[in-house]
Motif scaffolding. Structure first.
Motif, PDB file in Angstrom:
ATOM      1  N   LEU A 197       0.847  -1.194   0.000  1.00 50.69           N
ATOM      2  CA  LEU A 197       0.000   0.000   0.000  1.00 50.69           C
ATOM      3  C   LEU A 197       0.878   1.239   0.000  1.00 50.69           C
ATOM      4  O   LEU A 197       2.057   1.188   0.353  1.00 50.69           O
ATOM      5  CB  LEU A 197      -0.963   0.001   1.187  1.00 50.69           C
ATOM      6  CG  LEU A 197      -0.452   0.149   2.617  1.00 50.69           C
ATOM      7  CD1 LEU A 197      -1.637   0.295   3.565  1.00 50.69           C
ATOM      8  CD2 LEU A 197       0.367  -1.027   3.101  1.00 50.69           C
ATOM      9  N   HIS A 198       0.314   2.362  -0.429  1.00 47.04           N
ATOM     10  CA  HIS A 198       1.047   3.616  -0.487  1.00 47.04           C
ATOM     11  C   HIS A 198       1.004   4.364   0.833  1.00 47.04           C
ATOM     12  O   HIS A 198       1.914   5.139   1.136  1.00 47.04           O
ATOM     13  CB  HIS A 198       0.489   4.505  -1.607  1.00 47.04           C
ATOM     14  CG  HIS A 198       0.770   3.963  -2.972  1.00 47.04           C
ATOM     15  ND1 HIS A 198       0.202   4.495  -4.112  1.00 47.04           N
ATOM     16  CD2 HIS A 198       1.552   2.927  -3.391  1.00 47.04           C
ATOM     17  CE1 HIS A 198       0.623   3.819  -5.161  1.00 47.04           C
ATOM     18  NE2 HIS A 198       1.436   2.861  -4.752  1.00 47.04           N
ATOM     19  N   LEU A 199      -0.044   4.169   1.619  1.00 46.57           N
ATOM     20  CA  LEU A 199      -0.131   4.767   2.952  1.00 46.57           C
ATOM     21  C   LEU A 199       0.862   4.085   3.890  1.00 46.57           C
ATOM     22  O   LEU A 199       1.325   2.977   3.609  1.00 46.57           O
ATOM     23  CB  LEU A 199      -1.549   4.592   3.501  1.00 46.57           C
ATOM     24  CG  LEU A 199      -2.661   5.375   2.808  1.00 46.57           C
ATOM     25  CD1 LEU A 199      -4.017   4.841   3.233  1.00 46.57           C
ATOM     26  CD2 LEU A 199      -2.536   6.860   3.152  1.00 46.57           C
ATOM     27  N   PRO A 200       1.187   4.714   5.007  1.00 48.03           N
ATOM     28  CA  PRO A 200       2.008   4.006   6.002  1.00 48.03           C
ATOM     29  C   PRO A 200       1.336   2.709   6.419  1.00 48.03           C
ATOM     30  O   PRO A 200       0.123   2.661   6.631  1.00 48.03           O
ATOM     31  CB  PRO A 200       2.081   5.006   7.168  1.00 48.03           C
ATOM     32  CG  PRO A 200       1.874   6.349   6.528  1.00 48.03           C
ATOM     33  CD  PRO A 200       0.903   6.112   5.415  1.00 48.03           C
ATOM     34  N   ALA A 201       2.112   1.651   6.521  1.00 47.42           N
ATOM     35  CA  ALA A 201       1.553   0.346   6.865  1.00 47.42           C
ATOM     36  C   ALA A 201       1.043   0.343   8.300  1.00 47.42           C
ATOM     37  O   ALA A 201       1.689   0.885   9.198  1.00 47.42           O
ATOM     38  CB  ALA A 201       2.609  -0.742   6.696  1.00 47.42           C
ATOM     39  N   PRO A 202      -0.114  -0.253   8.553  1.00 42.12           N
ATOM     40  CA  PRO A 202      -0.603  -0.360   9.931  1.00 42.12           C
ATOM     41  C   PRO A 202       0.246  -1.327  10.742  1.00 42.12           C
ATOM     42  O   PRO A 202       0.885  -2.219  10.183  1.00 42.12           O
ATOM     43  CB  PRO A 202      -2.031  -0.897   9.764  1.00 42.12           C
ATOM     44  CG  PRO A 202      -1.997  -1.649   8.460  1.00 42.12           C
ATOM     45  CD  PRO A 202      -1.034  -0.899   7.588  1.00 42.12           C
ATOM     46  N   GLU A 203       0.235  -1.140  12.042  1.00 41.46           N
ATOM     47  CA  GLU A 203       0.859  -2.111  12.927  1.00 41.46           C
ATOM     48  C   GLU A 203       0.051  -3.404  12.864  1.00 41.46           C
ATOM     49  O   GLU A 203      -1.174  -3.380  12.954  1.00 41.46           O
ATOM     50  CB  GLU A 203       0.883  -1.576  14.354  1.00 41.46           C
ATOM     51  CG  GLU A 203       1.507  -2.523  15.361  1.00 41.46           C
ATOM     52  CD  GLU A 203       1.424  -2.023  16.789  1.00 41.46           C
ATOM     53  OE1 GLU A 203       1.893  -2.758  17.684  1.00 41.46           O
ATOM     54  OE2 GLU A 203       0.875  -0.921  17.010  1.00 41.46           O
ATOM     55  N   LEU A 204       0.729  -4.517  12.713  1.00 42.41           N
ATOM     56  CA  LEU A 204       0.071  -5.819  12.588  1.00 42.41           C
ATOM     57  C   LEU A 204       0.399  -6.634  13.826  1.00 42.41           C
ATOM     58  O   LEU A 204       1.567  -6.897  14.123  1.00 42.41           O
ATOM     59  CB  LEU A 204       0.563  -6.532  11.327  1.00 42.41           C
ATOM     60  CG  LEU A 204      -0.009  -7.917  11.020  1.00 42.41           C
ATOM     61  CD1 LEU A 204      -1.527  -7.868  10.878  1.00 42.41           C
ATOM     62  CD2 LEU A 204       0.632  -8.473   9.746  1.00 42.41           C
ATOM     63  N   LEU A 205      -0.614  -7.024  14.566  1.00 47.57           N
ATOM     64  CA  LEU A 205      -0.386  -7.739  15.816  1.00 47.57           C
ATOM     65  C   LEU A 205      -1.433  -8.805  16.051  1.00 47.57           C
ATOM     66  O   LEU A 205      -2.508  -8.787  15.439  1.00 47.57           O
ATOM     67  CB  LEU A 205      -0.331  -6.787  17.000  1.00 47.57           C
ATOM     68  CG  LEU A 205      -1.600  -6.003  17.379  1.00 47.57           C
ATOM     69  CD1 LEU A 205      -1.554  -5.616  18.852  1.00 47.57           C
ATOM     70  CD2 LEU A 205      -1.738  -4.746  16.535  1.00 47.57           C
ATOM     71  N   ALA A 206      -1.108  -9.741  16.942  1.00 50.85           N
ATOM     72  CA  ALA A 206      -2.019 -10.822  17.307  1.00 50.85           C
ATOM     73  C   ALA A 206      -2.824 -10.421  18.531  1.00 50.85           C
ATOM     74  O   ALA A 206      -2.307  -9.819  19.472  1.00 50.85           O
ATOM     75  CB  ALA A 206      -1.237 -12.106  17.591  1.00 50.85           C
TER      76      ALA A 206
END
Length: 390
Positions: A345-354
């Motif tokens: 994606l062009h936007l900043p990547a979201p934090e990905l968490l469990a």
């Protein structure tokens, strides 16, 4: 005054005055009125409780413990979880049972009603005591609790007219999409991954992909309750299906075996001998650095990165929280996805968490929603009825 008492614990009239800006006489009158119909309970004063030495002790109050119960239900495709709780913070009964996904809508509805009755009996309660019910289902749900028709009848089966079936069980009955309730849990439970976050997606990802979306602090719903519905992933190259990570792990194992990348007699290859690959066993191997399991995890990580990239482009979340039972062991897949995600994606990547809430995330969201309904609607109605009947 009732709003204040809901979260105040034990309080005095002085506490209530400070919090509500009511005059002393108005505050005391409101307290006495609510106490007269057992919405508030007067506690022993501080002197009787042994914590006051001199002067006139203040009267102390708390919300009555006998207001009733709330019910949260997670009615998944293959499971049913029923929770009976008090309106504040105690769980009284919790049951989780397997369901046959081939059951007809009528059979599923009958099973749910039977399990509700059994749980109420175990809790020592009755239908008359129910303040609010919230049911989470694996389907879009409109504001009236109705799911739209599905080409294969899946949504009608998972939500077999539950709003109608439960309509006379409680003053407030809500039927919600399960991913939406997962988002409620992540934003309200002290262990939730979205506490203090105003923009996030709770991604149910075990059996099927579905997202509960919060933007600017507001849960997004849609005309038919379809915000976050996973069918979009049927059309995403590199994903190709709304089926979740459990199926993706299985498919990647079997693809790698067919390509000669994984030995059939190895630890990962032996998992494929079963009718369905056990995702927890596979992910445990990946967590222990098994190279074949890590290969599978990396490829499923690519799939997850594309899923999260779509959600990130559509909703611009700060976080995407992978929820459900699969979250307990999904870290090897997340680690792979995090390295790929920024390019999706062009936007900043979201934090990905469990998620830390495990398999009960939908149940927790359902109970939280039922408690809110009790606070905002059912208990005020109860107070009005009791006052009118004095």
């Amino acid at each position: 005054m009732l709003d204040f008492a809901w979260s105040a614990g034990t309080f005095t009239a002085t506490d209530a005055m400070a919090a509500t800006s009511l005059t002393r006489s108005t505050a005391i009158d409101a307290i006495d009125t609510l106490a007269s119909v057992d919405i508030l309970h007067e506690l022993p004063n501080a002197r009787e409780a042994g914590s006051y030495r001199s002067g006139r002790p203040a009267r102390r109050f708390a919300l009555s413990s006998g207001l009733g119960v709330v019910i949260g239900v997670d009615a998944g495709d293959t499971h049913l979880a029923v929770t009976i709780a008090d309106p504040l913070d105690r769980t009284l009964v919790h049951h989780r049972t397997d369901l046959d996904p081939q059951h007809s809508p009528a059979e599923r509805r009958a099973t749910l009603l039977d399990q509700l009755g059994r749980a109420l009996e175990e809790a020592g309660s009755s239908r008359d005591a129910i303040l609010a019910i919230c049911v989470g289902v694996a389907a879009p749900v409109d504001r009236a609790g109705v799911s739209p028709p599905h080409p294969d009848g899946f949504w009608e089966r998972t939500n077999p007219q539950l709003a109608e079936a439960l309509g006379d069980w409680a003053p407030v009955v809500e039927v919600k999409n399960d991913a939406l309730l997962a988002a409620v849990a992540e934003g309200s439970d002290p262990r939730g991954g979205a506490i203090g976050c105003r923009d996030y997606v709770a991604l149910l990802a075990g059996e099927r992909f579905g997202g509960g979306v919060v933007v600017d602090g507001q849960l997004l719903h849609g005309a038919h309750g379809g915000v976050g519905e996973g069918v979009v992933f049927d059309h995403i190259i590199g994903v190709g299906s709304a089926f979740g990570l459990g199926y993706a792990l299985q498919d990647r194992v079997r693809d790698a075996i067919a390509a000669g990348e994984i030995a059939q007699g190895g630890a990962v290859g032996r998992l494929a001998d079963a009718e369905r690959v056990d995702p927890e066993a596979l992910l445990a191997l990946a967590a222990s650095a098994d190279p074949e399991a890590l290969l599978v995890a990396s490829r499923v990580g690519e799939t997850l990165a594309r899923v999260v990239g779509v959600l990130g482009s559509m909703y611009d979340p700060a976080k995407v929280i992978v929820c459900g039972a699969v979250a307990e062991s999904i870290e090897p897949v997340l680690a792979a996805a995090r390295g790929i995600l920024p390019a999706q994606l062009h936007l900043p990547a979201p934090e990905l968490l469990a998620s830390a809430l495990g398999a009960e995330v939908v149940s927790l969201g359902a109970v939280a929603t039922a408690r809110r309904a009790a606070h905002e609607h059912a208990v005020p109605l109860l107070a009005e009825r009791r006052l009118a009947g004095r």
